[in-house]
Design a protein around this motif. Structure first.
Motif, PDB file in Angstrom:
ATOM      1  N   GLY A   8       0.844  -1.201   0.000  1.00 35.71           N
ATOM      2  CA  GLY A   8       0.000   0.000   0.000  1.00 35.71           C
ATOM      3  C   GLY A   8       0.874   1.244   0.000  1.00 35.71           C
ATOM      4  O   GLY A   8       1.705   1.424   0.893  1.00 35.71           O
ATOM      5  N   ASN A   9       0.698   2.065  -1.002  1.00 34.86           N
ATOM      6  CA  ASN A   9       1.475   3.303  -1.122  1.00 34.86           C
ATOM      7  C   ASN A   9       0.581   4.471  -0.698  1.00 34.86           C
ATOM      8  O   ASN A   9      -0.309   4.870  -1.441  1.00 34.86           O
ATOM      9  N   TRP A  10       0.824   4.978   0.495  1.00 37.90           N
ATOM     10  CA  TRP A  10      -0.042   6.040   1.029  1.00 37.90           C
ATOM     11  C   TRP A  10       0.279   7.403   0.418  1.00 37.90           C
ATOM     12  O   TRP A  10      -0.464   8.362   0.646  1.00 37.90           O
ATOM     13  N   SER A  96       6.319   6.520 -10.846  1.00 45.69           N
ATOM     14  CA  SER A  96       6.103   7.457 -11.965  1.00 45.69           C
ATOM     15  C   SER A  96       5.953   8.897 -11.480  1.00 45.69           C
ATOM     16  O   SER A  96       6.299   9.841 -12.190  1.00 45.69           O
ATOM     17  N   GLU A  97       5.442   9.069 -10.244  1.00 46.47           N
ATOM     18  CA  GLU A  97       5.325  10.448  -9.724  1.00 46.47           C
ATOM     19  C   GLU A  97       6.706  11.034  -9.433  1.00 46.47           C
ATOM     20  O   GLU A  97       6.923  12.238  -9.568  1.00 46.47           O
ATOM     21  N   ARG A  98       7.647  10.202  -9.049  1.00 47.73           N
ATOM     22  CA  ARG A  98       9.033  10.667  -8.856  1.00 47.73           C
ATOM     23  C   ARG A  98       9.653  10.996 -10.221  1.00 47.73           C
ATOM     24  O   ARG A  98      10.372  11.975 -10.372  1.00 47.73           O
ATOM     25  N   TYR A 166       4.817  -3.110 -12.237  1.00 42.59           N
ATOM     26  CA  TYR A 166       4.411  -2.507 -13.517  1.00 42.59           C
ATOM     27  C   TYR A 166       3.202  -1.625 -13.250  1.00 42.59           C
ATOM     28  O   TYR A 166       2.146  -2.108 -12.808  1.00 42.59           O
ATOM     29  N   GLU A 167       3.374  -0.338 -13.499  1.00 43.54           N
ATOM     30  CA  GLU A 167       2.293   0.614 -13.262  1.00 43.54           C
ATOM     31  C   GLU A 167       2.119   1.512 -14.489  1.00 43.54           C
ATOM     32  O   GLU A 167       2.837   2.500 -14.637  1.00 43.54           O
ATOM     33  N   PRO A 168       1.167   1.155 -15.368  1.00 42.71           N
ATOM     34  CA  PRO A 168       0.928   2.038 -16.507  1.00 42.71           C
ATOM     35  C   PRO A 168       0.482   3.409 -15.980  1.00 42.71           C
ATOM     36  O   PRO A 168      -0.447   3.480 -15.171  1.00 42.71           O
ATOM     37  N   TRP A 170      -1.102   5.846 -17.130  1.00 42.83           N
ATOM     38  CA  TRP A 170      -2.486   6.242 -17.434  1.00 42.83           C
ATOM     39  C   TRP A 170      -3.487   5.560 -16.500  1.00 42.83           C
ATOM     40  O   TRP A 170      -4.660   5.952 -16.467  1.00 42.83           O
ATOM     41  N   ALA A 171      -3.035   4.578 -15.757  1.00 44.10           N
ATOM     42  CA  ALA A 171      -3.958   3.871 -14.845  1.00 44.10           C
ATOM     43  C   ALA A 171      -3.798   4.329 -13.399  1.00 44.10           C
ATOM     44  O   ALA A 171      -4.580   3.943 -12.532  1.00 44.10           O
ATOM     45  N   ILE A 172      -2.790   5.149 -13.117  1.00 50.30           N
ATOM     46  CA  ILE A 172      -2.520   5.522 -11.720  1.00 50.30           C
ATOM     47  C   ILE A 172      -3.443   6.654 -11.283  1.00 50.30           C
ATOM     48  O   ILE A 172      -3.435   7.742 -11.865  1.00 50.30           O
ATOM     49  N   GLY A 173      -4.262   6.350 -10.282  1.00 50.96           N
ATOM     50  CA  GLY A 173      -5.137   7.360  -9.699  1.00 50.96           C
ATOM     51  C   GLY A 173      -6.239   7.832 -10.626  1.00 50.96           C
ATOM     52  O   GLY A 173      -6.901   8.836 -10.359  1.00 50.96           O
ATOM     53  N   THR A 174      -6.467   7.108 -11.719  1.00 49.44           N
ATOM     54  CA  THR A 174      -7.448   7.563 -12.704  1.00 49.44           C
ATOM     55  C   THR A 174      -8.753   6.781 -12.645  1.00 49.44           C
ATOM     56  O   THR A 174      -9.749   7.184 -13.239  1.00 49.44           O
ATOM     57  N   GLY A 211       0.229  -2.271 -10.643  1.00 51.36           N
ATOM     58  CA  GLY A 211      -0.290  -1.089  -9.956  1.00 51.36           C
ATOM     59  C   GLY A 211      -1.009  -0.168 -10.920  1.00 51.36           C
ATOM     60  O   GLY A 211      -0.648  -0.064 -12.094  1.00 51.36           O
ATOM     61  N   GLY A 212      -2.025   0.516 -10.414  1.00 51.10           N
ATOM     62  CA  GLY A 212      -2.801   1.434 -11.243  1.00 51.10           C
ATOM     63  C   GLY A 212      -4.277   1.173 -11.054  1.00 51.10           C
ATOM     64  O   GLY A 212      -4.832   0.265 -11.676  1.00 51.10           O
ATOM     65  N   SER A 213      -4.893   1.929 -10.101  1.00 49.04           N
ATOM     66  CA  SER A 213      -6.329   1.802  -9.837  1.00 49.04           C
ATOM     67  C   SER A 213      -6.754   0.389  -9.449  1.00 49.04           C
ATOM     68  O   SER A 213      -7.841  -0.066  -9.818  1.00 49.04           O
ATOM     69  N   VAL A 233      -0.732  -0.705  -4.452  1.00 50.73           N
ATOM     70  CA  VAL A 233      -2.055  -0.081  -4.348  1.00 50.73           C
ATOM     71  C   VAL A 233      -1.931   1.320  -3.773  1.00 50.73           C
ATOM     72  O   VAL A 233      -1.358   1.497  -2.695  1.00 50.73           O
ATOM     73  N   GLY A 234      -2.458   2.303  -4.458  1.00 49.91           N
ATOM     74  CA  GLY A 234      -2.428   3.677  -3.962  1.00 49.91           C
ATOM     75  C   GLY A 234      -3.722   4.007  -3.242  1.00 49.91           C
ATOM     76  O   GLY A 234      -3.914   3.667  -2.075  1.00 49.91           O
ATOM     77  N   GLY A 235      -4.635   4.662  -3.942  1.00 52.38           N
ATOM     78  CA  GLY A 235      -5.874   5.167  -3.350  1.00 52.38           C
ATOM     79  C   GLY A 235      -6.605   4.164  -2.468  1.00 52.38           C
ATOM     80  O   GLY A 235      -7.010   4.492  -1.344  1.00 52.38           O
TER      81      GLY A 235
HETATM   82  P1  PGA Z   1      -3.547   4.083  -7.459  1.00 49.94           P
HETATM   83  O1  PGA Z   1      -1.963   4.349  -7.287  1.00 49.94           O
HETATM   84  O2  PGA Z   1      -3.833   2.719  -6.896  1.00 49.94           O
HETATM   85  O3  PGA Z   1      -4.197   5.178  -6.686  1.00 49.94           O
HETATM   86  O4  PGA Z   1      -3.833   4.153  -8.927  1.00 49.94           O
HETATM   87  C1  PGA Z   1      -1.035   3.325  -7.503  1.00 49.94           C
HETATM   88  C2  PGA Z   1       0.367   3.829  -7.292  1.00 49.94           C
HETATM   89  O5  PGA Z   1       0.645   4.995  -7.603  1.00 49.94           O
HETATM   90  O6  PGA Z   1       1.234   3.095  -6.802  1.00 49.94           O
END
Ligand code: PGA
Length: 250
Positions: A8-10, A96-98, A166-168, A170-174, A211-213, A233-235
């Protein structure tokens, strides 16, 4: 057998009080977690010490980032050795945010992977294409370049201590998740590439997370794919019930 992992990535969320509440809430579910799944939390670095001291929380801790340097005049930075000394076992590298907001290049990320390994921290190396690359069908080339840039210099022994996510982008936080087919084909490609470079036995031993939603609604299907060994897992990791359901679906 590869390790199944849910991390879990807070990110930069929650005050210390909220963070501790979330952790306590998580302990209420942990008896139901599959025994062979490694559960990892990556809180803001400030909270690592407090979570480490929490008696009933059976998780491993991860940094969200670390410096490529070991020590010195680098104001604001945290070294991998400092994380290790606080019983932290993992660190996200190259999220990817870094890459996007903090200008991290493949070279910097490579150095951070090395810093982690020097300090016996397992890097969770993140890779993934942006939407334009997916639309131009260059996503495999993009991910291969990221792998080559940050991992290809390692020995086979060293790379066995790396987890890949693997975190596409376009799928992160979307709320848009990769389809199971898209996830599986990229994970299989990553494993094939690892096999070509380091040997099939090494490739078979490396956990590759998606990773990605990731949510309780899609995690079981994603984790059922042959080459998907868990999730980053983010959100959804900010809600104990959702994160617990994701862990239970491994
Ligand atoms: P998300 O983030 O689950 O909110 O899409 C994943 C991540 O950035 O590691």
């Amino acid at each position: 057998m590869r390790k199944k992992i849910v991390a879990g990535n807070w990110k930069m969320n929650k005050t210390i009080t909220e963070a501790m509440e979330l952790a306590v809430h998580l302990t209420e579910y942990q008896n139901e977690f599959p025994k062979d799944t490694e559960v990892i939390l990556a809180p803001p670095a400030l909270y690592l010490g407090s979570l480490e001291l929490m008696e009933h929380l059976n998780v491993q801790l991860a940094g969200q980032n670390c410096s490529e340097k070991d020590s010195g005049a680098y104001t604001g930075e945290i070294s991998a050795g400092m994380l290790k000394a606080m019983n932290v076992q993992y660190c996200l590298v190259g999220h990817s945010e870094r890459r996007q907001y903090f200008g991290e290049t493949d070279e910097i990320i490579k150095n951070k992977v090395d810093a982690c390994l020097r300090n016996e921290i397992t890097p969770i190396f993140c890779c993934g294409e942006v939407l334009a690359e997916r639309e131009a069908s260059t996503h495999f080339v993009c991910v291969l370049k990221q792998l080559q840039g940050a991992l290809w210099h390692l020995s086979s022994e060293q790379v066995k201590s790396v987890v890949i996510a693997y975190e596409p982008v376009w799928a992160i936080g979307t709320g848009v998740t990769a389809t199971t087919t898209q996830a599986q084909e990229m994970h299989a490609f990553i494993r094939l590439s690892l096999g070509n470079h380091f040997g099939d036995d090494v490739a078979e031993s490396i956990s590759i997370l998606y990773g990605g939603s990731v949510s309780p609604l899609n995690s079981a299907e994603l984790f059922a794919q042959n080459d998907v060994d868990g999730g980053l897992v983010g959100g959804a990791s900010l809600k104990a019930k959702d994160f617990a359901a994701i862990i239970q679906s491994t």
